[in-house]
Design an enzyme around this catalytic site. Sequence first.
Site, PDB file in Angstrom:
ATOM      1  N   GLY A 252      45.077  49.097  35.728  1.00 52.27           N
ATOM      2  CA  GLY A 252      44.464  48.796  37.018  1.00 52.27           C
ATOM      3  C   GLY A 252      44.734  49.930  37.983  1.00 52.27           C
ATOM      4  O   GLY A 252      45.523  50.846  37.690  1.00 52.27           O
TER       5      GLY A 252
ATOM      6  N   CYS B 244      45.188  36.309  43.563  1.00 52.71           N
ATOM      7  CA  CYS B 244      45.838  35.900  42.314  1.00 52.71           C
ATOM      8  C   CYS B 244      46.600  34.597  42.480  1.00 52.71           C
ATOM      9  O   CYS B 244      46.861  33.889  41.508  1.00 52.71           O
ATOM     10  CB  CYS B 244      46.778  36.996  41.813  1.00 52.71           C
ATOM     11  SG  CYS B 244      48.097  37.431  42.970  1.00 52.71           S
TER      12      CYS B 244
END
Length: 425
Positions: free
Chosen positions: A187, A50
Site C-alpha cells: 500500500g 477500517c
Amino acid sequence: MTLIALGLNHLTAPVSLREQVAFDEDAASKALHDLRGQPGVEEAFILSTCNRTELYVSVKAGAEDMPRSWLDRHHRLTPGRLDEFLYRHDEDAAVRHMFRVATGLDSMVLGEPQILGQVKDAYQLARDAQTMGAPMDRLLQHTFAVAKRVRTDTRIGAHTVSVAFTAVRLAEQVFTDLRQACVLLIGAGDTIELAARHLVDKQVRRLIVANRTLENAQELAGRHGGYAIALHDLPQHLAEADIVISSTASRTPVVTRTMAEKAVHARRHKPVFMVDIAVPRDIEEGVGTLDDVFLYGIDDLKQVIDDNRRSREAAAREADAIIDLQVERYMAWRRALGVRNPALDMRQHAETYRDEVLAKAQAMIARGRPPEEALAFLANTLTNKLLHHPSARLREAALNGDMELLHAAGRLYGLNDDEKLDMEK
C-alpha cells in the site's frame, strides 16, 4: 427533519462484517447518490474507514428507518443481518457522536489524529456529490472547529499510539532487533507512510514497498530509502520479507493462502510476521493457519492499544466537556432553522405595502395629478398601512394593562423611557 447517525464500528462488529459494509471512494460516491435518492432522505453523508462505516442522514418524518433498510439492500444482505451490530443516534446524540468520532474519542486508538483527515475526505466526497444541504454542511464545518479546539485545549493528542505504530511495536516484540529484518509494506496511503517512518526510526535492514500504482510506491520508498515494486510482482518478493504490513483499498485479498504457502516454503519455514490493517482484509484469512506464519488483524491490535488508553482518559473527559457545549450550540442553530423569523415577515409585508402604494401613486401621476399630491398620498398611506396593526395591538395592550408588551414596543421602536405612546391616534 430528523438527523440520524447509523453505523457499526470496531466495538460493535467483527472485521469480517465490517469489510462487508465498507465503501471505497468510488463506491461511496455512488452510494451517496443512491442514499440521497431514497424517499424521505433530505441529506446524506457517509464515513467509511477500517474501523467503522457510518451513515449520517437528515430524513423527513416517517422515513426514520430508511437508512437501516437501505444499508441491507445496498450491500445485498439478508434483511436484519446487521441489526444486532448497529448503533443509532438521533438529533443531539448524532451531533455528539460525530464530534467524538472526529476528535478521536471513539477510535480504537483514543485521540488518534488520522480520523479527522478521513472525515474531511468524506466531507469533500459528499460536497462533490451534492448530497448535503446547509444543515449538514454546517455540522461538518462545526465538527472541524470542535476537533481543532479539542486538540488545542486538551492533551488528547499527547503520546498517541497510531495503528501503524502499534503494528511496528508488535513486530518489534517478535523480532527483537528490527535492524536484522526485511519489511514489506503493501500500500502507499497514510497508514503505510506512518509505518514506514516508524520502521526507519528502528533502522530496519531493508524496506520494500509494493503498490498497485508503481509510481506511488516509488515515491514512498524514495522518501524512506526503500525499494519499490508493483503489486503484481508481490509473489516474487514475498519470500524475502520477515515482516509484512498491509493496508490497501483492495476489495479482494492481495496476499492469498497459496501465495503465502509458496513464500514460506521458499523461506525454508523461517517464521514470517504479518499484520493486516485493511478493511476489507488484504491477507486471506487462511494464511493465518499456515505453520511459521504469525498473522495479526486490526482487531488483534486492540489489546496493545488499550495499554496506552488509560494515560489519555483524563484528557478525554475534558474533550467531552467541550463537545457537550458545542453540541448545544449547533443544535440551537439547527432549531432556529425551523422557526419563522418575524423580522423577515415584517420586511416582506412592508415591501408588499410599499409596492402597492407606489403603484397607486405612479398611476396618479400618469393621470395628470400633481407630483406633490402623489407624494403626499404615498407618504400618508404607507405610514398608515405600516402602523395600523401595531397601533391597534398597542391600544389594546394599554386598555388591558399589558405593560410587558408596551415596554417591548418601546424597545422595538427605539423610544426613550420618558417618551409616551399616544394611544388616542
